[in-house]
Design a protein around this motif. Structure first.
Motif, PDB file in Angstrom:
ATOM      1  N   HIS A   1       2.852   0.540   9.131  1.00  0.00           N
ATOM      2  CA  HIS A   1       2.189  -0.522   9.904  1.00  0.00           C
ATOM      3  C   HIS A   1       3.123  -1.704  10.156  1.00  0.00           C
ATOM      4  O   HIS A   1       2.646  -2.815  10.390  1.00  0.00           O
ATOM      5  CB  HIS A   1       0.938  -1.009   9.154  1.00  0.00           C
ATOM      6  N   TRP A   2       4.434  -1.462  10.163  1.00  0.00           N
ATOM      7  CA  TRP A   2       5.359  -2.592  10.231  1.00  0.00           C
ATOM      8  C   TRP A   2       5.181  -3.454  11.483  1.00  0.00           C
ATOM      9  O   TRP A   2       5.290  -4.684  11.413  1.00  0.00           O
ATOM     10  CB  TRP A   2       6.808  -2.136  10.126  1.00  0.00           C
ATOM     11  N   ASP A   3       4.901  -2.861  12.620  1.00  0.00           N
ATOM     12  CA  ASP A   3       4.720  -3.660  13.838  1.00  0.00           C
ATOM     13  C   ASP A   3       3.597  -4.674  13.657  1.00  0.00           C
ATOM     14  O   ASP A   3       3.726  -5.849  14.022  1.00  0.00           O
ATOM     15  CB  ASP A   3       4.424  -2.764  15.042  1.00  0.00           C
ATOM     16  N   GLN A   4       2.491  -4.231  13.080  1.00  0.00           N
ATOM     17  CA  GLN A   4       1.356  -5.119  12.856  1.00  0.00           C
ATOM     18  C   GLN A   4       1.685  -6.150  11.774  1.00  0.00           C
ATOM     19  O   GLN A   4       1.339  -7.334  11.891  1.00  0.00           O
ATOM     20  CB  GLN A   4       0.131  -4.292  12.441  1.00  0.00           C
ATOM     21  N   VAL A   5       2.378  -5.691  10.720  1.00  0.00           N
ATOM     22  CA  VAL A   5       2.751  -6.603   9.640  1.00  0.00           C
ATOM     23  C   VAL A   5       3.691  -7.693  10.154  1.00  0.00           C
ATOM     24  O   VAL A   5       3.485  -8.891   9.896  1.00  0.00           O
ATOM     25  CB  VAL A   5       3.413  -5.823   8.485  1.00  0.00           C
TER      26      VAL A   5
ATOM     27  N   ARG B   1     -10.273 -16.669   5.150  1.00  0.00           N
ATOM     28  CA  ARG B   1      -9.816 -15.375   4.628  1.00  0.00           C
ATOM     29  C   ARG B   1      -8.312 -15.395   4.419  1.00  0.00           C
ATOM     30  O   ARG B   1      -7.795 -14.833   3.445  1.00  0.00           O
ATOM     31  CB  ARG B   1     -10.230 -14.242   5.571  1.00  0.00           C
ATOM     32  N   TRP B   2      -7.575 -16.045   5.329  1.00  0.00           N
ATOM     33  CA  TRP B   2      -6.126 -16.157   5.151  1.00  0.00           C
ATOM     34  C   TRP B   2      -5.805 -16.979   3.897  1.00  0.00           C
ATOM     35  O   TRP B   2      -4.944 -16.597   3.095  1.00  0.00           O
ATOM     36  CB  TRP B   2      -5.480 -16.788   6.382  1.00  0.00           C
ATOM     37  N   LEU B   3      -6.501 -18.087   3.706  1.00  0.00           N
ATOM     38  CA  LEU B   3      -6.287 -18.890   2.506  1.00  0.00           C
ATOM     39  C   LEU B   3      -6.544 -18.074   1.244  1.00  0.00           C
ATOM     40  O   LEU B   3      -5.809 -18.171   0.262  1.00  0.00           O
ATOM     41  CB  LEU B   3      -7.200 -20.120   2.518  1.00  0.00           C
ATOM     42  N   GLU B   4      -7.597 -17.274   1.272  1.00  0.00           N
ATOM     43  CA  GLU B   4      -7.935 -16.468   0.099  1.00  0.00           C
ATOM     44  C   GLU B   4      -6.880 -15.398  -0.165  1.00  0.00           C
ATOM     45  O   GLU B   4      -6.600 -15.065  -1.322  1.00  0.00           O
ATOM     46  CB  GLU B   4      -9.314 -15.848   0.283  1.00  0.00           C
ATOM     47  N   CYS B   5      -6.277 -14.861   0.882  1.00  0.00           N
ATOM     48  CA  CYS B   5      -5.234 -13.850   0.703  1.00  0.00           C
ATOM     49  C   CYS B   5      -3.948 -14.449   0.134  1.00  0.00           C
ATOM     50  O   CYS B   5      -3.103 -13.721  -0.398  1.00  0.00           O
ATOM     51  CB  CYS B   5      -4.944 -13.153   2.030  1.00  0.00           C
TER      52      CYS B   5
ATOM     53  N   LEU C   1       4.436 -14.516   1.917  1.00  0.00           N
ATOM     54  CA  LEU C   1       3.957 -14.263   3.271  1.00  0.00           C
ATOM     55  C   LEU C   1       3.758 -12.769   3.502  1.00  0.00           C
ATOM     56  O   LEU C   1       2.742 -12.348   4.074  1.00  0.00           O
ATOM     57  CB  LEU C   1       4.942 -14.835   4.293  1.00  0.00           C
ATOM     58  N   LEU C   2       4.698 -11.956   3.058  1.00  0.00           N
ATOM     59  CA  LEU C   2       4.547 -10.512   3.196  1.00  0.00           C
ATOM     60  C   LEU C   2       3.346  -9.999   2.410  1.00  0.00           C
ATOM     61  O   LEU C   2       2.508  -9.259   2.943  1.00  0.00           O
ATOM     62  CB  LEU C   2       5.817  -9.804   2.710  1.00  0.00           C
ATOM     63  N   LEU C   3       3.233 -10.410   1.169  1.00  0.00           N
ATOM     64  CA  LEU C   3       2.168  -9.896   0.315  1.00  0.00           C
ATOM     65  C   LEU C   3       0.790 -10.332   0.808  1.00  0.00           C
ATOM     66  O   LEU C   3      -0.159  -9.542   0.824  1.00  0.00           O
ATOM     67  CB  LEU C   3       2.399 -10.364  -1.119  1.00  0.00           C
ATOM     68  N   ALA C   4       0.681 -11.585   1.238  1.00  0.00           N
ATOM     69  CA  ALA C   4      -0.601 -12.060   1.772  1.00  0.00           C
ATOM     70  C   ALA C   4      -0.945 -11.353   3.069  1.00  0.00           C
ATOM     71  O   ALA C   4      -2.111 -11.038   3.328  1.00  0.00           O
ATOM     72  CB  ALA C   4      -0.543 -13.571   1.994  1.00  0.00           C
ATOM     73  N   THR C   5       0.062 -11.085   3.894  1.00  0.00           N
ATOM     74  CA  THR C   5      -0.180 -10.404   5.172  1.00  0.00           C
ATOM     75  C   THR C   5      -0.722  -9.002   4.953  1.00  0.00           C
ATOM     76  O   THR C   5      -1.663  -8.574   5.634  1.00  0.00           O
ATOM     77  CB  THR C   5       1.122 -10.351   5.995  1.00  0.00           C
ATOM     78  N   VAL C   6      -0.151  -8.278   4.016  1.00  0.00           N
ATOM     79  CA  VAL C   6      -0.623  -6.915   3.744  1.00  0.00           C
ATOM     80  C   VAL C   6      -2.087  -6.955   3.306  1.00  0.00           C
ATOM     81  O   VAL C   6      -2.912  -6.148   3.772  1.00  0.00           O
ATOM     82  CB  VAL C   6       0.256  -6.240   2.668  1.00  0.00           C
ATOM     83  N   ARG C   7      -2.433  -7.873   2.457  1.00  0.00           N
ATOM     84  CA  ARG C   7      -3.833  -7.989   2.028  1.00  0.00           C
ATOM     85  C   ARG C   7      -4.726  -8.409   3.187  1.00  0.00           C
ATOM     86  O   ARG C   7      -5.847  -7.917   3.334  1.00  0.00           O
ATOM     87  CB  ARG C   7      -3.930  -8.995   0.880  1.00  0.00           C
ATOM     88  N   PHE C   8      -4.263  -9.334   4.010  1.00  0.00           N
ATOM     89  CA  PHE C   8      -5.043  -9.829   5.146  1.00  0.00           C
ATOM     90  C   PHE C   8      -5.354  -8.693   6.122  1.00  0.00           C
ATOM     91  O   PHE C   8      -6.437  -8.642   6.717  1.00  0.00           O
ATOM     92  CB  PHE C   8      -4.246 -10.929   5.845  1.00  0.00           C
ATOM     93  N   LEU C   9      -4.413  -7.766   6.257  1.00  0.00           N
ATOM     94  CA  LEU C   9      -4.583  -6.637   7.185  1.00  0.00           C
ATOM     95  C   LEU C   9      -5.281  -5.448   6.530  1.00  0.00           C
ATOM     96  O   LEU C   9      -5.479  -4.414   7.179  1.00  0.00           O
ATOM     97  CB  LEU C   9      -3.224  -6.206   7.733  1.00  0.00           C
ATOM     98  N   GLY C  10      -5.652  -5.581   5.271  1.00  0.00           N
ATOM     99  CA  GLY C  10      -6.377  -4.510   4.597  1.00  0.00           C
ATOM    100  C   GLY C  10      -5.498  -3.473   3.941  1.00  0.00           C
ATOM    101  O   GLY C  10      -5.964  -2.386   3.589  1.00  0.00           O
ATOM    102  N   GLY C  11      -4.221  -3.778   3.739  1.00  0.00           N
ATOM    103  CA  GLY C  11      -3.313  -2.831   3.107  1.00  0.00           C
ATOM    104  C   GLY C  11      -3.416  -2.854   1.596  1.00  0.00           C
ATOM    105  O   GLY C  11      -3.976  -3.773   1.003  1.00  0.00           O
ATOM    106  N   PRO C  12      -2.862  -1.840   0.916  1.00  0.00           N
ATOM    107  CA  PRO C  12      -2.951  -1.745  -0.550  1.00  0.00           C
ATOM    108  C   PRO C  12      -1.862  -2.563  -1.239  1.00  0.00           C
ATOM    109  O   PRO C  12      -0.721  -2.622  -0.759  1.00  0.00           O
ATOM    110  CB  PRO C  12      -2.737  -0.250  -0.798  1.00  0.00           C
ATOM    111  N   VAL C  13      -2.182  -3.182  -2.371  1.00  0.00           N
ATOM    112  CA  VAL C  13      -1.172  -3.912  -3.135  1.00  0.00           C
ATOM    113  C   VAL C  13      -1.163  -3.538  -4.616  1.00  0.00           C
ATOM    114  O   VAL C  13      -0.335  -4.042  -5.371  1.00  0.00           O
ATOM    115  CB  VAL C  13      -1.368  -5.444  -3.003  1.00  0.00           C
ATOM    116  N   THR C  14      -2.061  -2.670  -5.040  1.00  0.00           N
ATOM    117  CA  THR C  14      -2.131  -2.350  -6.471  1.00  0.00           C
ATOM    118  C   THR C  14      -1.274  -1.148  -6.855  1.00  0.00           C
ATOM    119  O   THR C  14      -1.124  -0.855  -8.039  1.00  0.00           O
ATOM    120  CB  THR C  14      -3.583  -2.079  -6.895  1.00  0.00           C
ATOM    121  N   ASN C  15      -0.705  -0.473  -5.876  1.00  0.00           N
ATOM    122  CA  ASN C  15       0.144   0.686  -6.145  1.00  0.00           C
ATOM    123  C   ASN C  15       1.380   0.586  -5.261  1.00  0.00           C
ATOM    124  O   ASN C  15       1.277   0.517  -4.035  1.00  0.00           O
ATOM    125  CB  ASN C  15      -0.611   1.984  -5.853  1.00  0.00           C
ATOM    126  N   HIS C  16       2.564   0.584  -5.890  1.00  0.00           N
ATOM    127  CA  HIS C  16       3.778   0.359  -5.110  1.00  0.00           C
ATOM    128  C   HIS C  16       4.011   1.438  -4.073  1.00  0.00           C
ATOM    129  O   HIS C  16       4.388   1.151  -2.934  1.00  0.00           O
ATOM    130  CB  HIS C  16       4.996   0.277  -6.033  1.00  0.00           C
TER     131      HIS C  16
END
Length: 317
Positions: free
Chosen positions: A76-80, A185-189, A51-66
């Motif tokens: 962006h925690w409030d939005q996440v 888009r949520w399903l894809e994330c 849920l966290l990882l999909a949410t970050v992608r859904f909101l346009g956040g980065p996931v390829t670099n820790h």
């Protein structure tokens, strides 16, 4: 498990060998006290790694670099957190139909399928997909845009023809609509980043569903299910099924659901974690593999196989 253990288990048992990106991120989160403290502000069911990882992608956040991921999540925690509270882990993996098919084809035909935790209902179309089991010739419509590949061990009763489906219905607390761009888009994330084949499969299955949308009902499964079963056409076999759903129910609701299903006509197919249903766990002929995530496939509480969480393999007992 506490939250850190939950993320570490996701990294080592689920993402390992399937998503290097998610394996690293989940493992780093597990060791990050600041991130764990933020996640622990959420209700327990909302702390899921997926849920966290999909949410970050859904909101346009980065996931390829820790480092970029960590900084973005904290900033962006409030939005996440708002999105994680609003959304659910509704992975709709049509590949699971490959592990369900041997059971579905063995039941008295035609079938009225009712999926619990249906998401967008993509697993309600087992008769519209093509299947490739090991080196066997493909089974199913050659023109289908969805081709499912499944490795087998233990000699599952692979069918020679697909089941006949006369009704497709489902229940979900928050059904997703394949005709809605935001829902898609949520399903894809929810598909892991490197798994392009799963993403293509999802999109192609959604095309099939858009041409003939399933009947999806919003509501609690224990309240809605009896009505859905009562609407099964005369002469059809009711088949209630679900995959990776009961883990999200409190134990009391899970017990009520089990008793409800025992009173229902037709058949009940479960594809859940091996320890989710006590009757299934007690009847397992051997322990589940300790080093990877697996489901236990059962018909009317009788376990028949271990299966891959995304339908990629089946190990028949």
């Amino acid at each position: 498990m506490d939250t850190a253990q939950r993320y570490r288990a996701f990294a080592t048992r689920e993402a390992h060998r399937h998503s290097a990106i998610y394996e690293e991120l989940a493992g780093r989160v597990a060791d990050d006290e600041e991130l764990i403290a933020l996640i622990d502000r959420l209700p327990v069911p909302k702390r899921q790694p997926n849920l966290l990882l999909a949410t970050v992608r859904f909101l346009g956040g980065p996931v390829t670099n820790h480092r970029a991921f960590r900084s973005w999540v904290i900033t962006h925690w409030d939005q996440v957190s708002t999105t994680m509270r609003q959304r659910r882990t509704q992975t709709n993996e049509p590949g699971r139909c490959a592990t369900l098919l041997p059971l579905l084809a063995s039941l008295p035909q035609p079938l009225a399928l009712i999926e619990v935790g249906a998401s967008a209902g993509l697993c309600l179309y087992p008769d519209r997909y093509q299947y490739r089991y090991d080196d066997r010739p493909p089974l199913g419509p050659s023109a289908s845009p969805v081709s499912l590949t499944c490795r087998t061990t233990g000699h599952p009763p692979l069918p020679e023809r697909l089941p006949t489906v006369v009704r497709r219905a489902g229940v979900d607390l928050d059904p997703l609509d394949v005709r809605d761009a935001d829902d898609m888009r949520w399903l894809e994330c929810l598909v892991w980043p490197e798994q392009r084949d799963r993403l293509d499969r999802l999109r192609n299955a959604a095309r099939i569903a858009r041409a003939e949308p399933p009947h999806l009902v919003r509501g609690d499964l224990n309240q809605v299910l009896p009505e859905l079963v009562s609407r099964v056409p005369r002469g059809a076999t009711p088949v209630v099924f679900h995959s990776a759903v009961l883990v999200y129910l409190p134990s009391e609701a899970r017990s009520v659901f089990t008793e409800t299903m025992r009173r229902m006509p037709g058949h009940w197919i479960t594809n859940e974690g091996p320890h989710i249903l006590p009757t299934v766990e007690a009847r397992l002929p051997r322990p589940a593999p300790p080093d990877r995530a697996v489901f236990a496939l059962a018909l009317d509480e009788q376990p028949l196989a271990f299966t891959g969480p995304h339908g990629q393999w089946v190990d028949w007992f």
